[in-house]
Design a protein around this motif. Structure first.
Motif, PDB file in Angstrom:
ATOM      1  N   GLY A  29      68.702  86.572  36.485  1.00 27.72           N
ATOM      2  CA  GLY A  29      68.204  87.948  36.519  1.00 27.72           C
ATOM      3  C   GLY A  29      67.401  88.253  37.773  1.00 27.72           C
ATOM      4  N   ASP A  30      66.814  87.203  38.386  1.00 27.17           N
ATOM      5  CA  ASP A  30      66.091  87.384  39.645  1.00 27.17           C
ATOM      6  C   ASP A  30      67.078  87.622  40.780  1.00 27.17           C
ATOM      7  OD1 ASP A  30      63.731  86.941  38.335  1.00 27.17           O
ATOM      8  OD2 ASP A  30      63.304  85.001  39.275  1.00 27.17           O
ATOM      9  N   SER A  31      66.570  88.136  41.871  1.00 26.20           N
ATOM     10  CA  SER A  31      67.383  88.321  43.072  1.00 26.20           C
ATOM     11  C   SER A  31      67.630  86.964  43.729  1.00 26.20           C
ATOM     12  CB  SER A  31      66.641  89.245  44.037  1.00 26.20           C
ATOM     13  OG  SER A  31      67.387  89.426  45.205  1.00 26.20           O
ATOM     14  N   TRP A  32      68.831  86.797  44.287  1.00 20.36           N
ATOM     15  CA  TRP A  32      69.175  85.567  44.991  1.00 20.36           C
ATOM     16  C   TRP A  32      68.533  85.564  46.378  1.00 20.36           C
ATOM     17  CZ3 TRP A  32      71.835  81.424  43.113  1.00 20.36           C
ATOM     18  CH2 TRP A  32      72.535  81.599  41.926  1.00 20.36           C
ATOM     19  N   ASN A  33      68.059  84.393  46.810  1.00 13.16           N
ATOM     20  CA  ASN A  33      67.514  84.201  48.149  1.00 13.16           C
ATOM     21  C   ASN A  33      68.434  83.268  48.915  1.00 13.16           C
ATOM     22  OD1 ASN A  33      65.035  85.669  47.709  1.00 13.16           O
ATOM     23  ND2 ASN A  33      64.464  83.977  46.372  1.00 13.16           N
ATOM     24  N   VAL A  34      68.969  83.760  50.003  1.00 13.22           N
ATOM     25  CA  VAL A  34      69.799  82.916  50.852  1.00 13.22           C
ATOM     26  C   VAL A  34      68.882  81.919  51.543  1.00 13.22           C
ATOM     27  CG1 VAL A  34      71.358  82.864  52.827  1.00 13.22           C
ATOM     28  CG2 VAL A  34      71.506  84.751  51.186  1.00 13.22           C
ATOM     29  N   GLN A  35      69.199  80.638  51.393  1.00 15.13           N
ATOM     30  CA  GLN A  35      68.375  79.583  51.975  1.00 15.13           C
ATOM     31  C   GLN A  35      68.878  79.165  53.351  1.00 15.13           C
ATOM     32  OE1 GLN A  35      65.519  78.336  50.390  1.00 15.13           O
ATOM     33  NE2 GLN A  35      65.979  80.127  49.160  1.00 15.13           N
ATOM     34  N   LYS A  36      70.209  79.068  53.487  1.00 15.77           N
ATOM     35  CA  LYS A  36      70.762  78.565  54.736  1.00 15.77           C
ATOM     36  C   LYS A  36      72.214  79.013  54.876  1.00 15.77           C
ATOM     37  CE  LYS A  36      71.191  74.152  57.183  1.00 15.77           C
ATOM     38  NZ  LYS A  36      70.953  72.698  57.071  1.00 15.77           N
ATOM     39  N   LEU A  37      72.618  79.316  56.107  1.00 12.13           N
ATOM     40  CA  LEU A  37      74.003  79.647  56.434  1.00 12.13           C
ATOM     41  C   LEU A  37      74.414  78.854  57.665  1.00 12.13           C
ATOM     42  CD1 LEU A  37      73.959  83.558  56.181  1.00 12.13           C
ATOM     43  CD2 LEU A  37      74.855  81.946  54.496  1.00 12.13           C
ATOM     44  N   GLU A  38      75.584  78.218  57.596  1.00 11.59           N
ATOM     45  CA  GLU A  38      76.134  77.489  58.730  1.00 11.59           C
ATOM     46  C   GLU A  38      77.582  77.921  58.924  1.00 11.59           C
ATOM     47  OE1 GLU A  38      73.614  73.331  58.251  1.00 11.59           O
ATOM     48  OE2 GLU A  38      75.748  73.344  57.791  1.00 11.59           O
ATOM     49  N   LEU A  39      77.997  78.023  60.174  1.00 13.58           N
ATOM     50  CA  LEU A  39      79.360  78.422  60.508  1.00 13.58           C
ATOM     51  C   LEU A  39      80.078  77.258  61.168  1.00 13.58           C
ATOM     52  CD1 LEU A  39      81.508  80.680  60.708  1.00 13.58           C
ATOM     53  CD2 LEU A  39      80.523  81.246  62.948  1.00 13.58           C
ATOM     54  N   SER A  40      81.211  76.890  60.587  1.00 15.24           N
ATOM     55  CA  SER A  40      82.085  75.873  61.143  1.00 15.24           C
ATOM     56  C   SER A  40      83.327  76.585  61.667  1.00 15.24           C
ATOM     57  CB  SER A  40      82.473  74.876  60.042  1.00 15.24           C
ATOM     58  OG  SER A  40      83.518  74.043  60.461  1.00 15.24           O
ATOM     59  N   LEU A  41      83.731  76.263  62.898  1.00 13.19           N
ATOM     60  CA  LEU A  41      84.871  76.934  63.518  1.00 13.19           C
ATOM     61  C   LEU A  41      86.028  75.974  63.724  1.00 13.19           C
ATOM     62  CD1 LEU A  41      82.898  78.931  66.200  1.00 13.19           C
ATOM     63  CD2 LEU A  41      83.856  79.822  64.082  1.00 13.19           C
ATOM     64  N   GLU A  42      87.251  76.494  63.525  1.00  9.73           N
ATOM     65  CA  GLU A  42      88.446  75.715  63.825  1.00  9.73           C
ATOM     66  C   GLU A  42      88.794  75.931  65.298  1.00  9.73           C
ATOM     67  OE1 GLU A  42      91.666  76.582  61.184  1.00  9.73           O
ATOM     68  OE2 GLU A  42      90.410  76.360  59.408  1.00  9.73           O
ATOM     69  N   ASN A  43      89.517  74.993  65.883  1.00 12.18           N
ATOM     70  CA  ASN A  43      89.965  75.100  67.277  1.00 12.18           C
ATOM     71  C   ASN A  43      88.822  75.491  68.202  1.00 12.18           C
ATOM     72  OD1 ASN A  43      92.553  74.584  66.314  1.00 12.18           O
ATOM     73  ND2 ASN A  43      92.934  76.748  65.995  1.00 12.18           N
ATOM     74  N   SER A  44      87.775  74.735  68.189  1.00  8.31           N
ATOM     75  CA  SER A  44      86.586  75.110  68.935  1.00  8.31           C
ATOM     76  C   SER A  44      86.017  73.921  69.689  1.00  8.31           C
ATOM     77  CB  SER A  44      85.551  75.654  67.951  1.00  8.31           C
ATOM     78  OG  SER A  44      84.295  75.728  68.517  1.00  8.31           O
ATOM     79  N   GLU A  45      85.220  74.220  70.669  1.00  5.41           N
ATOM     80  CA  GLU A  45      84.528  73.175  71.402  1.00  5.41           C
ATOM     81  C   GLU A  45      83.381  72.575  70.594  1.00  5.41           C
ATOM     82  OE1 GLU A  45      82.643  77.121  72.440  1.00  5.41           O
ATOM     83  OE2 GLU A  45      84.694  76.397  72.312  1.00  5.41           O
ATOM     84  N   PHE A  46      83.114  73.131  69.402  1.00  5.25           N
ATOM     85  CA  PHE A  46      82.045  72.601  68.546  1.00  5.25           C
ATOM     86  C   PHE A  46      82.408  71.234  67.984  1.00  5.25           C
ATOM     87  CE2 PHE A  46      80.623  77.012  68.433  1.00  5.25           C
ATOM     88  CZ  PHE A  46      79.264  76.838  68.577  1.00  5.25           C
ATOM     89  N   ASP A  47      83.697  70.943  67.850  1.00  2.00           N
ATOM     90  CA  ASP A  47      84.191  69.633  67.427  1.00  2.00           C
ATOM     91  C   ASP A  47      83.462  69.093  66.189  1.00  2.00           C
ATOM     92  OD1 ASP A  47      85.868  67.396  67.615  1.00  2.00           O
ATOM     93  OD2 ASP A  47      84.388  66.305  68.806  1.00  2.00           O
TER      94      ASP A  47
END
Length: 139
Positions: free
Chosen positions: A106-124
């Motif tokens: 019933g409480d509001s959700w709090n986003v704790q963390k977001l991470e982005l993983s990319l395909e075909n990227s130099e992030f490897d």
């Protein structure tokens, strides 16, 4: 009473189609329910406001279907949510990993963390931290 093989085959085919259709409908309803969650909406809003993520993906950002079979990355109970949301931009695609919590149902959700993983990227295999709450020490 003798039933012909063709009649049994027809019944089996009908039953198989009905089971598959029912399963796909249930998966669709579960995915739609997850997409309506505050944690999901808030996370995508944060992603769309993150300049580096938008430059890497390329606007507009669209979300794909969650893999409901991936129980390692996709879990929601009454207090915690953890999802891997497929995202697609004009330049490339990836996954938005989100963690959210709330004190009680019933409480509001709090986003704790977001991470982005990319395909075909130099992030490897590395992930771009899109958001991390100030009081988040666990992740």
């Amino acid at each position: 009473m003798v039933v012909s093989n063709s009649r049994l085959l027809g019944f089996a085919a009908f039953t198989g189609v009905a089971c598959v259709t029912g399963s796909l409908y249930c998966q669709y309803k579960i995915r739609e329910g997850l997409k309506k969650g505050d944690y999901y909406k808030k996370s995508l809003d944060i992603l769309k406001q993150h300049n580096a993520a938008m430059q890497l993906l390329g606007p507009p950002i669209k979300q794909g279907n969650l893999d409901l079979g991936d129980t390692v990355n996709n879990m929601v109970d009454g207090y915690r949510a953890k999802l891997a949301v497929p995202v697609l931009g004009q330049k490339q695609k990836g996954k938005l990993f989100l963690w959210a919590e709330r004190e009680k149902p019933g409480d509001s959700w709090n986003v704790q963390k977001l991470e982005l993983s990319l395909e075909n990227s130099e992030f490897d295999g590395r992930r771009l931290v899109v958001y991390k709450s100030e009081n988040n020490e666990k992740n």
